[in-house]
Design a protein around this motif. Structure first.
Motif: not given
Ligand SMILES: NC(=O)c1ccc[n+]([C@@H]2O[C@H](COP(=O)([O-])OP(=O)(O)OC[C@H]3O[C@@H](n4cnc5c(N)ncnc54)[C@H](OP(=O)(O)O)[C@@H]3O)[C@@H](O)[C@H]2O)c1
Length: 264
Positions: A83, A85, A109, A130, A151, A153, A159, A163, A166, A173, A175
């Protein structure tokens, strides 16, 4: 913190860079909004002759970030679902193209229809707007409740919690930015229900040695030259208009990459 230029002078004893070379740099030191800049030789990387200078100027920081995110923070492989973003942003666009080329299923997204078309062009198998759709519910639907492996992100506050929701069990994750503001603090216990991994990478720590820097830059230029990565230089402005560029960025009017051209 990013530029391409022609070497006009080198310090004493330097043998692997010479006057006339085209080089790029990304990261410290600041000061690239200038016609000329003095750089430590250790940060200058060669620009592959097959790569257009404007493209090179627009891609190194974002490209090396995408490389590190996809290969070092979490290793994306064929069969993974990722995913991304802000999939039409500078880094987002490269992440989508590269992840697809690695064989992943890419969910992106974006905030608008226009950006959705761009993300689809860049290889997103699924695009979620989104600002209109609950992206957590949509990812759940796309993955049949399984969640995604990773993700990426960069949006942050807006988000971050979604996230985490998801991710599949033992998901990653990553970030790496906070365009909407810093996320609220996360209690460690929030990671426990799915044994999640959480990292907050910074490019400079992954390009700290000359070898790592050359590897990351080389991968970016090689993938540009081979056509795996396409960069949209959607905007060029004169360097003297730098303040207008920043206003447009802040107003979310831009997409893809922006290059400032010095007034010669
Ligand atoms: N960790 C690192 O080493 C590293 C390295 C490079 C970049 N970064 C970070 O990665 C992020 C993306 O960089 P980029 O160069 O790709 O930027 P960019 O092209 O400007 O993309 C940022 C995108 O974020 C989205 N966004 C969501 N909420 C926003 C808000 N409140 N204000 C503005 N934009 C918002 C927008 O896409 P939508 O309109 O589709 O929502 C925007 O296009 C930045 O946060 C940057 O700091 C981190």
């Amino acid at each position: 913190m990013e530029a391409v230029g022609v070497v006009t002078a080198v310090g004493p004893g330097l043998t692997d860079r010479k006057v006339g070379d085209i080089v790029a740099y990304a990261g410290n030191p600041m000061g690239s909004y200038a016609e000329e800049q003095i750089l430590p030789a250790s940060v200058a990387v060669p620009v592959a002759p097959a790569v257009d200078y404007k493209i090179a100027a627009s891609v190194l920081l974002k490209g090396m970030t995408a490389y590190v995110l996809l290969h070092r923070c979490f290793k994306v492989e064929a069969g993974h679902t990722v995913l991304v973003h802000a999939a039409a942003g500078g880094v987002g666009s490269l992440l989508c193209q590269w992840a697809k080329a690695l064989g992943a299923t890419v969910i992106g997204t974006v905030s608008t229809e226009e950006k959705a078309s761009q993300a689809a062009e860049d290889g997103c198998h699924h695009v979620i707007i989104y600002t209109k759709v609950d992206f957590v519910a949509k990812v759940n639907e796309i993955t049949s409740g399984k969640g995604v492996n990773v993700v990426y992100d960069s949006v942050g506050r807006d988000t971050f919690q979604g996230s985490l929701a998801c991710l599949m069990s033992r998901g990653y994750m990553v970030s790496f930015g906070q365009s909407s503001g810093g996320p609220d603090p996360v209690p460690l216990s929030d990671l426990a229900p799915k044994s999640l991994f959480l990292t907050r990478p910074s490019l400079m720590h992954y390009t700290a040695t000359r070898e790592e820097l050359l590897q990351a830059a080389g991968e970016v230029f090689a993938n540009i030259a081979s056509g795996v990565l396409r960069v949209r230089v959607n905007h060029t402005y004169p360097l003297s208009d730098a303040s207008r560029v920043h206003a447009d960025l802040e107003a979310r009017k831009t997409s893809g990459s922006i290059v400032l051209i010095p007034d010669s």
